[in-house]
Design a protein around this motif. Structure first.
Motif, short mmCIF file in Angstrom:
data_model
loop_
_atom_site.label_atom_id
_atom_site.label_comp_id
_atom_site.label_asym_id
_atom_site.label_seq_id
_atom_site.Cartn_x
_atom_site.Cartn_y
_atom_site.Cartn_z
N ALA A 264 50.13 29.33 -62.72
CA ALA A 264 49.18 28.42 -62.48
C ALA A 264 48.55 27.35 -63.21
CB ALA A 264 48.08 29.59 -61.57
N ASP A 265 48.46 27.62 -64.74
CA ASP A 265 47.40 26.50 -64.79
C ASP A 265 48.73 25.48 -65.70
OD1 ASP A 265 45.96 28.54 -66.37
OD2 ASP A 265 47.16 29.61 -67.82
N GLU A 268 47.94 23.40 -62.22
CA GLU A 268 46.74 22.90 -62.40
C GLU A 268 46.24 21.80 -63.32
OE1 GLU A 268 43.79 23.78 -60.27
OE2 GLU A 268 42.44 21.30 -61.23
N LYS A 271 48.16 18.35 -61.48
CA LYS A 271 46.91 18.18 -60.53
C LYS A 271 46.22 17.10 -61.51
CE LYS A 271 44.82 19.86 -56.62
NZ LYS A 271 44.41 21.50 -56.65
N SER A 272 44.89 18.00 -61.99
CA SER A 272 44.02 18.50 -63.18
C SER A 272 43.25 17.27 -64.24
CB SER A 272 42.66 18.96 -62.52
OG SER A 272 42.75 20.05 -63.66
N PHE A 274 43.69 19.63 -66.76
CA PHE A 274 42.61 20.64 -67.53
C PHE A 274 43.51 21.48 -68.10
CE2 PHE A 274 38.46 19.76 -64.85
CZ PHE A 274 38.03 19.33 -65.44
N THR A 275 43.31 21.69 -69.11
CA THR A 275 44.28 22.82 -69.63
C THR A 275 43.34 24.10 -69.47
OG1 THR A 275 42.90 22.66 -71.95
CG2 THR A 275 44.75 21.13 -71.92
N PRO A 276 44.08 25.14 -70.14
CA PRO A 276 43.50 26.42 -69.97
C PRO A 276 41.78 26.11 -70.55
CG PRO A 276 45.92 26.68 -70.43
CD PRO A 276 45.51 25.48 -70.55
N ASP A 277 42.02 25.53 -71.35
CA ASP A 277 40.17 25.72 -72.19
C ASP A 277 39.51 24.53 -71.71
OD1 ASP A 277 41.61 27.55 -73.77
OD2 ASP A 277 41.85 25.66 -75.22
N TYR A 278 39.95 23.85 -70.43
CA TYR A 278 39.03 23.55 -69.98
C TYR A 278 38.94 22.48 -71.08
CZ TYR A 278 39.66 26.07 -66.13
OH TYR A 278 40.49 26.60 -65.29
N ASP A 279 39.41 21.01 -71.47
CA ASP A 279 40.16 20.62 -72.38
C ASP A 279 40.89 19.46 -71.29
OD1 ASP A 279 40.01 17.87 -74.01
OD2 ASP A 279 40.89 19.32 -76.03
N THR A 280 40.77 18.69 -71.93
CA THR A 280 42.37 17.24 -70.60
C THR A 280 42.87 16.97 -71.33
OG1 THR A 280 41.31 15.65 -71.11
CG2 THR A 280 40.20 16.41 -69.69
N ASP A 287 48.48 9.94 -68.85
CA ASP A 287 49.26 9.07 -67.75
C ASP A 287 50.22 10.09 -66.88
OD1 ASP A 287 47.75 6.70 -68.59
OD2 ASP A 287 49.48 6.35 -70.05
N GLU A 290 48.22 11.34 -64.35
CA GLU A 290 47.35 10.24 -63.32
C GLU A 290 48.55 10.74 -62.39
OE1 GLU A 290 45.53 6.79 -64.67
OE2 GLU A 290 46.15 6.19 -63.06
N SER A 293 49.84 14.18 -60.17
CA SER A 293 48.41 14.25 -59.45
C SER A 293 48.24 14.23 -57.91
CB SER A 293 47.07 13.75 -60.29
OG SER A 293 46.68 12.71 -60.00
#
Lengths: 318, 155
Positions: A264-265, A268, A271-272, A274-280, A287, A290, A293
């Motif tokens: 799932a990580d 996700e 798609k977005s 987002f790493t599991p720490d919600y950094d990008t 790219d 992008e 996604s």
């Protein structure tokens, strides 16, 4: 967990085993060298009738366009949003051999590939062979794209033909001798061209779809797998990370040995961003995200499922 | 008594170490404040992400609360958080690229994109799981677009 093995190239030859004596071996070696030379000067093409009756599927072509990340190299450097659909080329890709410059592949008939036949396109995409019968450099990841079918090539071509034409001429690569000699690419292909899948075994339908996306159009292994001195992928260290060709940092190990994210990580992240720490996602992976996604949740879940059955890097290096 | 003494000592040691570290870093309060803001974004995104991934069961109230926080945070006036002279070139401990100050309009436009994506998430999160999952994509794209242009890579 399914039993999974890395494919190994079959190098044993019963003919050579049967030969006895230095003379026989020398003759065989000479034949191999001549054969190698012949192969090297003969760029491969798809079968003449392979495209007969093939109906392009535009939706699949669009999916392959994003899975393949065509725009990441072939859009003008710095293009954003809709501009990314104008495949005018111009991006410089630094390497140990010099800089490759991505060509114009927009539908412009002169500057781009507008007047190519579908067979020309399939030869380029799947075999790395240009319409004048020249070898392309493997900076264009045809060794991965070759996992796609002729139908896929026709579908991708049909989608590319819907994009805006651009008259910007392609620029020459900036390669030093001897890498400027395209003939050498033939030897490279002979030594390293892949045939079939890297990860083999009893895969579920989802894992097979993920394998297609990762080993094929997604060409993940081109950056995430280390290369030998001649630029060939070390398939026994598949996806285990590699130095960044830009010279800065390292491209990460994405086998289960180096990446402990859940499926799932991974899905996700693709798609977005987002790493599991919600950094990008950063760098070139931004790219890639992008592009990916644009795929479906099912496609991304399949990629994640496949990455979980890639042999872990520790098992490879031990 | 002895126990209390030890605690006090270790507390004192921590305070000394803490203040030493602070003095060495000379952290600009604006830099730490904007990093705290990023932390608050990440915490609320974590709630939404856990739901999106199926790690946390979807609950409209929880989801809407996290999304509401995020939208409120994204709409904060950040002008004072980005003073001149706090880029990665001049200041330790920040990855904020100098281009932020030479392209402040572009930087603000990216912030507006985030506020827009967060507002969309606010609507989606309280609706249902599928809407929340769908809204993650634009939210991530908004975060990533700003980082790509204005944040130093961490290599």
């Amino acid at each position: 967990m399914q039993p999974v093995a890395l494919a190994t190239r079959n190098t044993a030859s019963p003919t050579i085993d049967a030969m006895r004596g230095v003379g026989g071996t020398a003759i065989i070696l000479a034949l191999v060298v001549v054969g190698a030379g012949w192969y090297a000067i003969t760029p491969q093409t798809i079968d003449q009738d392979a495209l007969d009756g093939v109906e392009p599927d535009l939706a699949r072509g669009e999916m392959l366009f994003y899975a393949g990340g065509c725009a990441s190299c072939h859009a003008s450097p710095g293009a954003e949003g809709e501009e990314k659909l104008v495949l005018a080329g111009g991006l410089r890709l630094p390497s140990d051999f010099g800089a490759f410059v991505a060509p114009n592949i927009s539908p412009d008939p002169d500057a781009g590939i507008g007047n190519w036949s579908d067979a020309d396109f399939a030869d380029a995409l799947l075999k790395g062979t240009g319409p004048q019968g020249q070898h392309y450099y493997p900076a264009f990841p045809y060794d991965s794209y070759g996992r796609m079918s002729v139908e896929d090539a026709a579908s991708l071509r049909a989608f590319l033909a819907t994009l805006p034409p651009d008259p910007t001429p392609s620029l020459p690569h900036e390669l030093g001798f001897p890498f400027s000699i395209r003939l050498g690419v033939g030897v490279w292909k002979m030594l390293f061209a892949r045939d079939g899948w890297v990860v083999e075994g009893d895969l579920s339908e989802q894992q097979q779809h993920g394998r297609f996306l990762v080993e094929g159009p997604g060409h993940c292994g081109e950056c995430h797998t280390p290369r030998n001195a001649l630029g060939g992928l070390q398939l026994d260290a598949w996806l285990s990370g590699a130095p960044n060709p830009s010279g800065e940092g390292r491209i990460p190990d994405i086998t289960p040995g180096g990446l402990d994210w859940s499926e799932a990580d991974i899905a996700e992240y693709l798609k977005s961003g987002f790493t599991p720490d919600y950094d990008t996602a950063g760098g070139e992976m931004a790219d890639v995200v992008e592009n990916i996604s644009h795929l479906s949740d099912e496609d991304r879940a399949a990629i994640a499922a496949y990455l979980k059955i890639v042999p872990p890097s520790a098992a490879v290096t031990n | 008594m002895r126990h209390l003494y030890t605690l006090t000592l270790s507390g004192l040691a921590a305070a000394v170490i803490g203040s030493t570290a602070f003095a060495q870093d000379a952290t600009n309060p604006a830099v730490s404040a904007r990093q705290s803001l990023m932390g608050l974004y990440a915490f609320n995104l974590g709630q939404l992400g856990a739901i999106a991934k199926g790690e946390l069961e979807y609950d409209a109230n929880t989801a809407a609360a996290a999304a509401g926080n995020l939208a409120a945070l994204a709409k904060l006036d950040q002008t004072a958080l980005w003073p001149e002279g706090t880029s990665s070139e001049t200041t330790e401990g920040t990855r904020a690229l100098p281009v932020i100050w030479s392209d402040m309009d572009g930087f603000h436009a990216k912030a507006d994109d985030l506020a827009e994506a967060a507002t969309a998430m606010e609507g989606a999160a309280g609706t249902d799981l599928a809407s929340l999952q769908g809204a993650m994509k634009d939210l991530g794209a908004a975060c990533g677009a700003c980082h790509k242009e204005y944040r130093q890579p961490d290599d």
